[in-house]
Design a protein around this motif. Sequence first.
Motif, mmCIF file in Angstrom:
data_model
loop_
_atom_site.group_PDB
_atom_site.id
_atom_site.type_symbol
_atom_site.label_atom_id
_atom_site.label_comp_id
_atom_site.label_asym_id
_atom_site.label_seq_id
_atom_site.Cartn_x
_atom_site.Cartn_y
_atom_site.Cartn_z
ATOM 1 N N THR A 1 0.897 -1.175 0.110
ATOM 2 C CA THR A 1 -0.103 0.042 -0.177
ATOM 3 C C THR A 1 1.041 1.160 0.159
ATOM 4 O OG1 THR A 1 0.069 -0.024 2.465
ATOM 5 C CG2 THR A 1 -2.112 -1.202 1.084
ATOM 6 N N ASN A 2 2.026 1.098 -0.191
ATOM 7 C CA ASN A 2 3.018 2.038 -0.235
ATOM 8 C C ASN A 2 3.123 3.049 -1.480
ATOM 9 O OD1 ASN A 2 5.780 3.476 -0.946
ATOM 10 N ND2 ASN A 2 6.067 3.106 1.138
ATOM 11 N N VAL A 3 2.638 4.166 -1.453
ATOM 12 C CA VAL A 3 2.334 5.038 -2.578
ATOM 13 C C VAL A 3 3.305 5.191 -3.448
ATOM 14 C CG1 VAL A 3 3.025 7.136 -1.404
ATOM 15 C CG2 VAL A 3 1.397 7.167 -3.356
ATOM 16 N N TYR A 4 4.704 5.202 -2.904
ATOM 17 C CA TYR A 4 5.897 5.053 -3.881
ATOM 18 C C TYR A 4 6.104 3.707 -4.526
ATOM 19 C CZ TYR A 4 7.202 9.226 -0.965
ATOM 20 O OH TYR A 4 6.886 10.403 -0.242
ATOM 21 N N GLY A 5 5.805 2.603 -4.078
ATOM 22 C CA GLY A 5 5.909 1.283 -4.459
ATOM 23 C C GLY A 5 4.863 1.441 -5.402
ATOM 24 N N MET A 6 3.881 1.712 -5.479
ATOM 25 C CA MET A 6 2.837 1.783 -6.309
ATOM 26 C C MET A 6 3.126 2.529 -7.659
ATOM 27 S SD MET A 6 0.404 -0.244 -5.512
ATOM 28 C CE MET A 6 -0.905 0.245 -6.763
ATOM 29 N N ALA A 7 3.690 3.854 -7.276
ATOM 30 C CA ALA A 7 4.344 4.627 -8.447
ATOM 31 C C ALA A 7 5.312 4.078 -9.122
ATOM 32 C CB ALA A 7 4.556 5.993 -7.742
ATOM 33 N N VAL A 8 6.037 3.607 -8.611
ATOM 34 C CA VAL A 8 7.206 2.648 -9.119
ATOM 35 C C VAL A 8 6.898 1.661 -10.076
ATOM 36 C CG1 VAL A 8 9.202 1.190 -8.928
ATOM 37 C CG2 VAL A 8 8.886 3.248 -7.577
ATOM 38 N N THR A 9 5.614 0.947 -9.574
ATOM 39 C CA THR A 9 4.821 -0.145 -10.310
ATOM 40 C C THR A 9 4.403 0.415 -11.551
ATOM 41 O OG1 THR A 9 4.856 -1.777 -8.290
ATOM 42 C CG2 THR A 9 3.326 -2.156 -10.322
ATOM 43 N N ALA A 10 3.409 1.505 -11.543
ATOM 44 C CA ALA A 10 2.997 2.014 -12.618
ATOM 45 C C ALA A 10 3.814 2.480 -13.535
ATOM 46 C CB ALA A 10 1.992 3.220 -12.149
ATOM 47 N N VAL A 11 5.101 3.069 -13.288
ATOM 48 C CA VAL A 11 6.116 3.442 -14.357
ATOM 49 C C VAL A 11 6.566 2.278 -14.850
ATOM 50 C CG1 VAL A 11 8.282 4.600 -14.410
ATOM 51 C CG2 VAL A 11 6.265 5.561 -13.060
ATOM 52 N N GLY A 12 6.757 1.383 -14.260
ATOM 53 C CA GLY A 12 7.341 0.179 -14.671
ATOM 54 C C GLY A 12 6.478 -0.687 -15.834
ATOM 55 N N VAL A 13 5.036 -0.463 -15.382
ATOM 56 C CA VAL A 13 3.983 -1.036 -16.332
ATOM 57 C C VAL A 13 3.894 -0.147 -17.789
ATOM 58 C CG1 VAL A 13 1.572 -1.742 -16.900
ATOM 59 C CG2 VAL A 13 2.801 -2.340 -14.794
ATOM 60 N N TYR A 14 4.033 0.942 -17.543
ATOM 61 C CA TYR A 14 4.160 2.000 -18.604
ATOM 62 C C TYR A 14 5.210 1.945 -19.331
ATOM 63 C CZ TYR A 14 4.414 6.442 -20.861
ATOM 64 O OH TYR A 14 4.703 7.462 -21.960
ATOM 65 N N CYS A 15 6.382 1.686 -18.914
ATOM 66 C CA CYS A 15 7.556 1.499 -19.875
ATOM 67 C C CYS A 15 7.699 0.138 -20.532
ATOM 68 C CB CYS A 15 8.941 1.703 -18.856
ATOM 69 S SG CYS A 15 9.054 3.411 -18.181
ATOM 70 N N ALA A 16 7.210 -0.705 -19.691
ATOM 71 C CA ALA A 16 7.134 -2.098 -20.409
ATOM 72 C C ALA A 16 6.166 -2.082 -21.880
ATOM 73 C CB ALA A 16 6.646 -3.232 -19.513
ATOM 74 N N SER A 17 4.802 -1.359 -21.464
ATOM 75 C CA SER A 17 3.862 -1.345 -22.565
ATOM 76 C C SER A 17 4.329 -0.720 -23.851
ATOM 77 C CB SER A 17 2.622 -0.633 -21.972
ATOM 78 O OG SER A 17 2.842 0.742 -21.873
ATOM 79 N N ARG A 18 5.179 0.751 -23.432
ATOM 80 C CA ARG A 18 5.816 1.391 -24.594
ATOM 81 C C ARG A 18 7.091 0.303 -25.331
ATOM 82 N NH1 ARG A 18 9.251 5.302 -23.155
ATOM 83 N NH2 ARG A 18 9.485 5.849 -25.524
ATOM 84 N N TYR A 19 7.630 -0.437 -24.327
ATOM 85 C CA TYR A 19 8.763 -1.016 -25.220
ATOM 86 C C TYR A 19 8.428 -2.108 -26.049
ATOM 87 C CZ TYR A 19 13.007 -4.000 -25.358
ATOM 88 O OH TYR A 19 13.956 -4.641 -26.003
ATOM 89 N N LEU A 20 7.114 -2.858 -25.548
ATOM 90 C CA LEU A 20 6.676 -3.923 -26.519
ATOM 91 C C LEU A 20 5.837 -3.562 -27.398
ATOM 92 C CD1 LEU A 20 5.623 -6.099 -23.354
ATOM 93 C CD2 LEU A 20 7.338 -6.499 -24.756
ATOM 94 N N ALA A 21 5.227 -2.260 -27.468
ATOM 95 C CA ALA A 21 4.505 -1.837 -28.377
ATOM 96 C C ALA A 21 5.101 -1.318 -29.610
ATOM 97 C CB ALA A 21 3.356 -1.090 -28.088
ATOM 98 N N ASP A 22 6.560 -1.122 -29.351
ATOM 99 C CA ASP A 22 7.459 -0.145 -30.489
ATOM 100 C C ASP A 22 7.473 -1.158 -31.692
ATOM 101 O OD1 ASP A 22 9.151 2.183 -30.847
ATOM 102 O OD2 ASP A 22 10.360 0.297 -31.453
ATOM 103 N N ILE A 23 7.404 -0.335 -32.807
ATOM 104 C CA ILE A 23 7.272 -1.138 -34.019
ATOM 105 C C ILE A 23 8.636 -1.835 -34.341
ATOM 106 C CG2 ILE A 23 8.028 0.911 -35.638
ATOM 107 C CD1 ILE A 23 5.731 -0.159 -37.542
#
Length: 261
Positions: A200-222
């Motif tokens: 429930t740590n807000v910083y941990g959640m933020a890091v997780t969200a950023v990680g998911v976002y970066c992974a989605s960008r990387y996998l979607a890149d042409i």
Amino acid sequence: MGLLSNRVTVESLKPGDHIYSWRTAYVYAHHGIYVGDNKVIHFTRGRGQEVGTGTVLDTLLVSSSPKRSDAPCTECNSMLSESHGVVSSCVNCFVAGGALYRFEYAVSPAFFIAKARGGTCTLAVSDPADVVVHRANHLLGHGFRCYNLFKTNCEDFAIYCKTGLLVADQGVVGQSGQAVSIIGGPLAAVLSTPFRLITTNVYGMAVTAVGVYCASRYLADIGNRRDVIKLEVEDLTAGLATGRVHVVEENETQLAMPSPS
């Protein structure tokens, strides 16, 4: 070129460069191909319709629309207020009062992830400049596909001119970097929600969200996808004419793949 900014001067441009200019509030960028002689070939939907989703997003992203005059430009004689599809204009009309940036190709995975904002670089490798200019000029005379923010936008057009790559599955959302950025933030928040069961740590959640976002960008890149094909520009326009590549709905196109032998 650097990690913080891809900003360039007009004097540094070379034919075949993929350039872009951020619109108001940096919400969205307009992309095109510089072909020399102060000319840019780019893909647009016309006045106030560059985002072209047919939804409330058109209102939210209207700042992407360039400042246009109803009078023809004295430099390139174009009238962007009436322009749509693949068009040619001078650099001044293209940037519409904004700054000029160069899109980067063949960047490293680490550099790509570090550039948190999508629509600025790709892992894909660019073809030679003369091939890029040929594709842009050919599409100027024959047309591209139907404009759609999430499937066929100005960035998709420029990336195709640079690489010849198209995503085969047109049902996939977020093919261009800036489309992934628009979708990726909310998607990351949704996908990271289950981790609240772990922390429930807000910083941990933020890091997780950023990680998911970066992974989605990387996998979607042409440059990192496996659902892309290399299609010569003459084959693309011939396919549009014959129906091998055809319009499914007003804002969608479909690429007919060859049947397996």
